[in-house]
Design an enzyme around this catalytic site. Structure first.
Site, PDB file in Angstrom:
ATOM      1  CG  ASP A   1      -2.150   0.831   1.017  1.00  0.00           C
ATOM      2  OD1 ASP A   1      -3.260   0.249   0.997  1.00  0.00           O
ATOM      3  OD2 ASP A   1      -2.030   2.065   0.851  1.00  0.00           O
TER       4      ASP A   1
ATOM      5  CD  GLU B   1     -12.882 -12.397  -3.225  1.00  0.00           C
ATOM      6  OE1 GLU B   1     -11.887 -12.930  -3.736  1.00  0.00           O
ATOM      7  OE2 GLU B   1     -13.778 -13.060  -2.673  1.00  0.00           O
TER       8      GLU B   1
ATOM      9  NE  ARG C   1     -21.943 -12.824   2.082  1.00  0.00           N
ATOM     10  CZ  ARG C   1     -22.567 -13.829   2.684  1.00  0.00           C
ATOM     11  NH1 ARG C   1     -23.859 -13.772   2.879  1.00  0.00           N
ATOM     12  NH2 ARG C   1     -21.894 -14.888   3.102  1.00  0.00           N
ATOM     13  CD  GLU C   2     -17.796  -3.465   3.595  1.00  0.00           C
ATOM     14  OE1 GLU C   2     -18.263  -2.960   4.621  1.00  0.00           O
ATOM     15  OE2 GLU C   2     -17.418  -2.812   2.618  1.00  0.00           O
TER      16      GLU C   2
ATOM     17  N   GLY D   1     -36.482  -3.422   2.857  1.00  0.00           N
ATOM     18  CA  GLY D   1     -35.926  -2.533   3.883  1.00  0.00           C
ATOM     19  C   GLY D   1     -35.905  -1.100   3.426  1.00  0.00           C
TER      20      GLY D   1
ATOM     21  CB  CYS E   1     -20.171  -3.357  -3.515  1.00  0.00           C
ATOM     22  SG  CYS E   1     -18.661  -3.637  -2.605  1.00  0.00           S
TER      23      CYS E   1
ATOM     24  CE  LYS F   1     -17.064   0.839  -5.960  1.00  0.00           C
ATOM     25  NZ  LYS F   1     -16.344  -0.064  -6.850  1.00  0.00           N
TER      26      LYS F   1
ATOM     27  CE  LYS G   1     -22.555  -6.383   4.995  1.00  0.00           C
ATOM     28  NZ  LYS G   1     -22.361  -7.556   4.156  1.00  0.00           N
TER      29      LYS G   1
ATOM     30  NE  ARG H   1     -16.467   2.088   2.272  1.00  0.00           N
ATOM     31  CZ  ARG H   1     -15.613   1.227   1.726  1.00  0.00           C
ATOM     32  NH1 ARG H   1     -14.902   1.589   0.682  1.00  0.00           N
ATOM     33  NH2 ARG H   1     -15.463   0.017   2.222  1.00  0.00           N
TER      34      ARG H   1
HETATM   35  C1  UGA Z   1     -21.871  -7.111  -1.801  1.00  0.00           C
HETATM   36  C2  UGA Z   1     -22.096  -8.508  -2.391  1.00  0.00           C
HETATM   37  O1  UGA Z   1     -23.057  -9.227  -1.603  1.00  0.00           O
HETATM   38  C3  UGA Z   1     -20.785  -9.301  -2.445  1.00  0.00           C
HETATM   39  O2  UGA Z   1     -20.998 -10.547  -3.088  1.00  0.00           O
HETATM   40  C4  UGA Z   1     -19.753  -8.484  -3.235  1.00  0.00           C
HETATM   41  O3  UGA Z   1     -18.494  -9.138  -3.289  1.00  0.00           O
HETATM   42  C5  UGA Z   1     -19.570  -7.136  -2.584  1.00  0.00           C
HETATM   43  O4  UGA Z   1     -20.843  -6.443  -2.549  1.00  0.00           O
HETATM   44  C6  UGA Z   1     -18.551  -6.374  -3.397  1.00  0.00           C
HETATM   45  O5  UGA Z   1     -18.775  -6.179  -4.585  1.00  0.00           O
HETATM   46  O6  UGA Z   1     -17.472  -6.091  -2.871  1.00  0.00           O
HETATM   47  P1  UGA Z   1     -21.656  -6.121   0.677  1.00  0.00           P
HETATM   48  O7  UGA Z   1     -21.604  -4.772   0.035  1.00  0.00           O
HETATM   49  O8  UGA Z   1     -20.693  -6.444   1.751  1.00  0.00           O
HETATM   50  O9  UGA Z   1     -21.478  -7.265  -0.435  1.00  0.00           O
HETATM   51  O10 UGA Z   1     -23.093  -6.244   1.319  1.00  0.00           O
HETATM   52  P2  UGA Z   1     -24.396  -7.141   1.156  1.00  0.00           P
HETATM   53  O11 UGA Z   1     -24.468  -8.088   2.266  1.00  0.00           O
HETATM   54  O12 UGA Z   1     -24.540  -7.692  -0.197  1.00  0.00           O
HETATM   55  O13 UGA Z   1     -25.513  -6.007   1.371  1.00  0.00           O
HETATM   56  C7  UGA Z   1     -25.580  -4.865   0.518  1.00  0.00           C
HETATM   57  C8  UGA Z   1     -26.758  -3.996   0.897  1.00  0.00           C
HETATM   58  O14 UGA Z   1     -27.989  -4.622   0.552  1.00  0.00           O
HETATM   59  C9  UGA Z   1     -26.855  -3.677   2.397  1.00  0.00           C
HETATM   60  O15 UGA Z   1     -27.228  -2.339   2.567  1.00  0.00           O
HETATM   61  C10 UGA Z   1     -27.953  -4.608   2.884  1.00  0.00           C
HETATM   62  O16 UGA Z   1     -28.628  -4.146   4.028  1.00  0.00           O
HETATM   63  C11 UGA Z   1     -28.875  -4.631   1.664  1.00  0.00           C
HETATM   64  N1  UGA Z   1     -29.720  -5.848   1.565  1.00  0.00           N
HETATM   65  C12 UGA Z   1     -29.162  -7.067   1.388  1.00  0.00           C
HETATM   66  C13 UGA Z   1     -31.098  -5.703   1.596  1.00  0.00           C
HETATM   67  O17 UGA Z   1     -31.648  -4.587   1.746  1.00  0.00           O
HETATM   68  N2  UGA Z   1     -31.880  -6.829   1.460  1.00  0.00           N
HETATM   69  C14 UGA Z   1     -31.346  -8.066   1.292  1.00  0.00           C
HETATM   70  O18 UGA Z   1     -32.118  -9.038   1.166  1.00  0.00           O
HETATM   71  C15 UGA Z   1     -29.951  -8.195   1.258  1.00  0.00           C
END
Ligand code: UGA
Length: 471
Positions: A34, A154, A157-158, A276, A283, A286, A343, A350
């Site tokens: 980095d 990749e 998920r966070e 929700g 992610c 964007k 979440k 972000r």
């Molecule tokens: C997401 C993808 O799930 C990953 O597979 C991907 O690798 C990642 O983006 C990325 O591109 O780096 P993440 O951003 O960590 O992962 O979060 P998610 O768990 O997917 O949730 C995203 C958003 O959707 C959150 O705000 C969550 O609350 C919302 N969500 C998720 C809902 O409102 N309803 C759902 O049923 C699921």
């Protein structure tokens, strides 16, 4: 038997750091590079910088041994066979991904290539990025035989990033040369051949020696599209159920029952059908914008994605209307807010819909007392505390004498509140839940006016006028 591959990972953000640590956990020798000296020093000292399960233990185990944190990209390039680019690709004003960091790293790598290297795109990038990286490296004088560029998106998920990395649904490798594909196959062999899962100390997850993750070999362009299309599809699923939840509200139906009913169809599946206040995070917003922009540039009509975005924005506005419907006027109201992260189980704010809503409520003249188990420090940097906005250290402090409670993030602990205590703590027993964490009937039995997403509002039996009559 898996072989040890010397790997460089450039970028120590969510994806880069998790990848570097997990490659070490799989047995490889890793350089994590980095250009931010403070970050590198912090990581060398054992500070993970992000809130992620398993990371502190694994960092403690591998830092300065199997993972070397450094600012020296030249040394990392010389020493390693594969160089993963995992730097940020922020959204530009037009919605496109800003690829200037990727380009800068590619040029820098090019200056130090003296033997065959595989450059791997790990950041989320639009289709054709691969070709640009190749061009940049060639323009910097590197012979075409000395490198290949592959795409290895990749999907972590966070919050569950380490387990997701080590127990993936699939590993996608987009490579246009056999030599590069062979190297990536060797890197992932501990997972695809199952050796990793045989280890006593392996991180637990869905994969095992018997259920190994598949490695899908594709062209580089297909792999690039797989990443964007996956995120866009998941976002679409969320917007779809949110639109259905609005219909349920209009028809007095229950979206949880509807989601269960559609999710039981194995072609649809039950996941990502939780309605929700809209999706957020670094992610989905964007990537949907970037994918839409790529399609536009290629002359492909993908207006579906604009609708996905429109529904997502609308979801926050609907929530605000619900708060207004529950409280009548907003100016001067004291609101308890539970949840600021985008979440549950993460400190990331972000593009958090919770933060957007707090801003909207402040603009309406509400005063807010907020609590989040992990995201308050980051939230306070974005929205500094003021006479109108206070951050407190517990649910109890947040809810004390509040005119209503708003649940904005699906933290597990928010689904287990002591409802009797909560009722006694709030000035008025009103809960507006943006994450459907409670059964309306249970809330009604506990004497709450309870409004959620896509389900009929519940009011205590004794209340004469119900909020949905007022909406
Ligand atoms: C997401 C993808 O799930 C990953 O597979 C991907 O690798 C990642 O983006 C990325 O591109 O780096 P993440 O951003 O960590 O992962 O979060 P998610 O768990 O997917 O949730 C995203 C958003 O959707 C959150 O705000 C969550 O609350 C919302 N969500 C998720 C809902 O409102 N309803 C759902 O049923 C699921």
């Amino acid at each position: 038997m898996s072989r040890v591959v010397p790997i460089a990972v450039v970028g120590s953000g969510y994806v880069g750091l998790v990848a570097a640590i997990c490659f070490a956990e799989m047995g490889h020798q890793v350089f994590c590079v980095d250009n931010d000296e403070r970050k590198v020093a912090a990581l060398q000292g054992g500070d993970t910088l992000i809130h992620e399960n398993y990371l502190p233990t694994l960092l403690g185990k591998y830092r300065n041994t199997r993972v070397k944190f450094t600012t020296d990209l030249a040394e990392a390039t010389r020493e390693c066979d594969a160089i993963f680019i995992a730097v940020g690709t922020p959204q530009s004003d037009t919605g496109d991904a800003d690829l200037s960091y990727v380009e800068a790293v590619a040029s820098e790598i090019a200056r130090h290539i003296t033997s065959y290297k595989v450059i791997v795109e790990k950041s989320t990038v639009p289709v054709y990025t691969n070709e640009w990286i190749r061009r940049v490296i060639e323009r910097n004088g590197v012979n075409r035989d000395l490198f290949d560029v592959v795409s290895n998106p990749e999907f972590l998920r966070e919050g569950t990033a380490v387990a997701d990395f080590l127990h993936p649904d699939r590993i996608v490798v987009g490579a246009d040369s056999e030599r590069a594909a062979a190297l990536l196959t060797a890197i992932y062999a501990p997972l695809t051949e199952g050796d990793y899962y045989k280890k006593a100390e392996a991180i637990a997850g869905v994969c095992s020696d018997r259920a190994r993750p598949p490695l899908l070999l594709t062209s580089t362009k297909s792999a690039e599209i797989i990443k964007h299309a996956s995120n866009a599809f998941l976002a679409l699923k969320i917007s779809f159920i949110n639109a259905v939840s609005n219909l349920c509200e209009a028809a007095d139906a229950n979206v949880e029952q509807v989601a269960k009913g559609i999710g039981l169809d194995s072609r649809i599946g039950p996941k990502f059908l939780r309605p929700g206040i809209g999706y957020g995070g670094s992610c989905f917003p964007k990537d949907v914008a970037a994918f839409r922009s790529v399609a536009e540039q290629m002359g492909v009509d993908f207006n579906l994605l604009s609708e996905v975005e429109k529904i997502n924005v609308g979801q926050k506005k609907r929530f605000l209307s619900k708060v207004r419907a529950a409280l009548w006027t907003l100016r001067g109201k004291k609101l308890a807010v539970l949840g600021l992260a985008f979440k549950g189980e993460t400190d990331d704010i972000r593009e958090s819909p919770a933060i957007d809503l707090v801003e909207m409520l402040l603009a309406e003249g509400c005063s807010i007392v907020a609590y989040d188990p992990a995201a308050m420090k980051r939230a306070a940097e974005e929205l500094p505390p003021s006479t109108q906005l206070r951050y407190v250290d517990s649910v109890e402090e947040a809810t004390k004498d509040a005119d209503a409670l708003l649940i904005l993030t699906d933290w597990a602990e928010f689904a287990e509140l002591d409802l009797v205590k909560l009722h006694g703590s709030l000035r008025y027993p009103i809960v507006v839940d943006g994450r459907n964490l409670y059964d309306p009937k249970v809330m009604q039995e506990h004497g709450f006016t309870y409004m959620s997403v896509g389900r009929p509002a519940a009011t205590p039996v004794r209340e004469a006028v119900t909020p949905d009559v007022l909406v």
